[in-house]
Design a protein around this motif. Structure first.
Motif, PDB file in Angstrom:
ATOM      1  N   ARG A  30     -12.915  51.931  26.287  1.00 20.40           N
ATOM      2  CA  ARG A  30     -11.562  51.280  26.584  1.00 20.40           C
ATOM      3  C   ARG A  30     -11.020  51.565  27.904  1.00 20.40           C
ATOM      4  N   PHE A  31     -10.510  50.884  28.643  1.00 14.78           N
ATOM      5  CA  PHE A  31      -9.796  51.248  30.019  1.00 14.78           C
ATOM      6  C   PHE A  31      -8.472  50.532  30.033  1.00 14.78           C
ATOM      7  N   ASP A  32      -7.716  51.330  30.817  1.00 15.49           N
ATOM      8  CA  ASP A  32      -6.127  50.814  31.077  1.00 15.49           C
ATOM      9  C   ASP A  32      -6.355  49.716  32.003  1.00 15.49           C
ATOM     10  N   ILE A  33      -6.874  49.765  33.159  1.00  8.04           N
ATOM     11  CA  ILE A  33      -7.002  48.593  34.248  1.00  8.04           C
ATOM     12  C   ILE A  33      -8.468  48.476  34.597  1.00  8.04           C
ATOM     13  N   MET A  34      -8.763  47.147  34.821  1.00  7.07           N
ATOM     14  CA  MET A  34     -10.103  46.442  35.032  1.00  7.07           C
ATOM     15  C   MET A  34      -9.871  45.533  36.083  1.00  7.07           C
ATOM     16  N   LEU A  35     -10.502  45.591  37.147  1.00  9.21           N
ATOM     17  CA  LEU A  35     -10.679  44.562  38.203  1.00  9.21           C
ATOM     18  C   LEU A  35     -12.112  44.191  38.422  1.00  9.21           C
ATOM     19  N   SER A  36     -12.268  42.704  38.449  1.00 12.27           N
ATOM     20  CA  SER A  36     -13.641  42.424  38.670  1.00 12.27           C
ATOM     21  C   SER A  36     -13.972  41.179  39.434  1.00 12.27           C
ATOM     22  N   ASN A  37     -14.908  40.857  40.398  1.00 20.11           N
ATOM     23  CA  ASN A  37     -15.113  39.863  41.061  1.00 20.11           C
ATOM     24  C   ASN A  37     -16.594  39.533  40.674  1.00 20.11           C
ATOM     25  N   PRO A  38     -16.747  38.893  39.730  1.00 24.54           N
ATOM     26  CA  PRO A  38     -18.176  38.548  39.272  1.00 24.54           C
ATOM     27  C   PRO A  38     -18.711  37.601  40.006  1.00 24.54           C
ATOM     28  N   PRO A  39     -19.938  37.257  40.069  1.00 24.29           N
ATOM     29  CA  PRO A  39     -20.511  36.332  40.924  1.00 24.29           C
ATOM     30  C   PRO A  39     -20.066  34.894  40.267  1.00 24.29           C
ATOM     31  N   PHE A  40     -19.940  33.740  40.991  1.00 24.97           N
ATOM     32  CA  PHE A  40     -19.487  32.601  40.605  1.00 24.97           C
ATOM     33  C   PHE A  40     -20.570  31.671  40.165  1.00 24.97           C
ATOM     34  N   GLY A  41     -20.613  31.105  38.972  1.00 17.05           N
ATOM     35  CA  GLY A  41     -21.801  30.173  38.787  1.00 17.05           C
ATOM     36  C   GLY A  41     -23.181  30.398  38.689  1.00 17.05           C
ATOM     37  N   VAL A  42     -23.164  32.022  38.162  1.00 19.82           N
ATOM     38  CA  VAL A  42     -24.622  32.571  38.000  1.00 19.82           C
ATOM     39  C   VAL A  42     -25.390  32.168  36.460  1.00 19.82           C
ATOM     40  N   GLU A  43     -26.188  31.575  36.456  1.00 18.32           N
ATOM     41  CA  GLU A  43     -26.780  31.247  35.219  1.00 18.32           C
ATOM     42  C   GLU A  43     -27.290  32.753  34.548  1.00 18.32           C
ATOM     43  N   TRP A  44     -27.258  32.689  33.330  1.00 16.26           N
ATOM     44  CA  TRP A  44     -27.375  33.724  32.564  1.00 16.26           C
ATOM     45  C   TRP A  44     -28.669  33.567  31.593  1.00 16.26           C
ATOM     46  N   LYS A  45     -29.786  32.707  32.020  1.00 14.62           N
ATOM     47  CA  LYS A  45     -30.829  32.313  31.262  1.00 14.62           C
ATOM     48  C   LYS A  45     -31.821  33.342  31.064  1.00 14.62           C
ATOM     49  N   LYS A  46     -31.819  34.301  32.204  1.00 15.18           N
ATOM     50  CA  LYS A  46     -32.701  35.544  31.799  1.00 15.18           C
ATOM     51  C   LYS A  46     -32.412  36.347  30.782  1.00 15.18           C
ATOM     52  N   VAL A  47     -31.104  36.482  30.419  1.00 18.37           N
ATOM     53  CA  VAL A  47     -30.578  37.240  29.494  1.00 18.37           C
ATOM     54  C   VAL A  47     -30.082  36.665  28.277  1.00 18.37           C
ATOM     55  N   GLN A  48     -30.413  35.453  28.182  1.00 18.79           N
ATOM     56  CA  GLN A  48     -29.890  34.687  27.071  1.00 18.79           C
ATOM     57  C   GLN A  48     -30.062  35.051  25.826  1.00 18.79           C
ATOM     58  N   LYS A  49     -31.201  35.563  25.417  1.00 17.69           N
ATOM     59  CA  LYS A  49     -31.664  36.047  24.220  1.00 17.69           C
ATOM     60  C   LYS A  49     -30.748  37.312  23.524  1.00 17.69           C
ATOM     61  N   ALA A  50     -30.499  38.226  24.423  1.00 14.06           N
ATOM     62  CA  ALA A  50     -29.741  39.464  24.402  1.00 14.06           C
ATOM     63  C   ALA A  50     -28.341  38.926  23.955  1.00 14.06           C
ATOM     64  N   ILE A  51     -27.681  37.962  24.732  1.00 11.04           N
ATOM     65  CA  ILE A  51     -26.509  37.750  24.508  1.00 11.04           C
ATOM     66  C   ILE A  51     -26.272  36.733  23.268  1.00 11.04           C
ATOM     67  N   THR A  52     -27.238  35.900  23.116  1.00  8.49           N
ATOM     68  CA  THR A  52     -27.031  34.931  22.001  1.00  8.49           C
ATOM     69  C   THR A  52     -27.093  35.787  20.508  1.00  8.49           C
TER      70      THR A  52
END
Length: 143
Positions: A38-60
């Motif tokens: 766990r963290f106190d402060i988190m900053l992120s600028n993730p990629p916009f509109g990136v598909e996650w098809k390659k990792v779909q099985k793991a996430i699902t």
């Protein structure tokens, strides 16, 4: 995910005399290398509109097997845009309120605010965030 970016980040941290143990190479969405932390402060600028098809099985699989005990309990967005997955990953790293809570700053395009109809994965994620009082502000910037 990108070895060159990883190396640049790690080198920059080392040059500044900062710890590099928490800098990891890999796909955050399919392989949480900081699980349970766990963290106190988190900053992120993730990629916009990136598909996650390659990792779909793991996430699902995580969504189906762990539900709300995992990172993606509220729902899964469209495979064509993983922005909300990055947000839910950060939410899973928040400290409980009774331990002081956490703050997240994340840069997203407008897509996560408006896509997905009622009952969709996107809609359920937004509902979860609002019902659990996890949104303090949404700031829209001009182009």
């Amino acid at each position: 995910l990108n070895p060159e970016s990883y190396a640049i980040c790690k080198a920059d941290m080392l040059i500044k005399g900062q710890a590099v143990e928490q800098i990891k190479l890999g796909n955050t969405l399919s392989d949480d290398q900081l699980a349970g932390q766990r963290f106190d402060i988190m900053l992120s600028n993730p990629p916009f509109g990136v598909e996650w098809k390659k990792v779909q099985k793991a996430i699902t699989d995580e969504h189906n097997q762990k539900g709300f005990e995992g990172r993606f309990g509220p729902g899964l967005p469209r495979v064509s845009d993983g922005s909300l997955l990055f947000l839910m990953h950060l939410v899973s790293k928040m400290r409980p309120r009774q331990e002081g809570g956490s703050r997240i700053g994340i840069i997203l395009n407008g897509s996560p605010l408006f896509t997905g109809g009622a009952g969709s994965g996107e809609s359920e994620i937004r509902r979860y965030l609002l019902q659990h009082d996890l949104v303090e502000a949404i700031i829209g910037l001009p182009t």
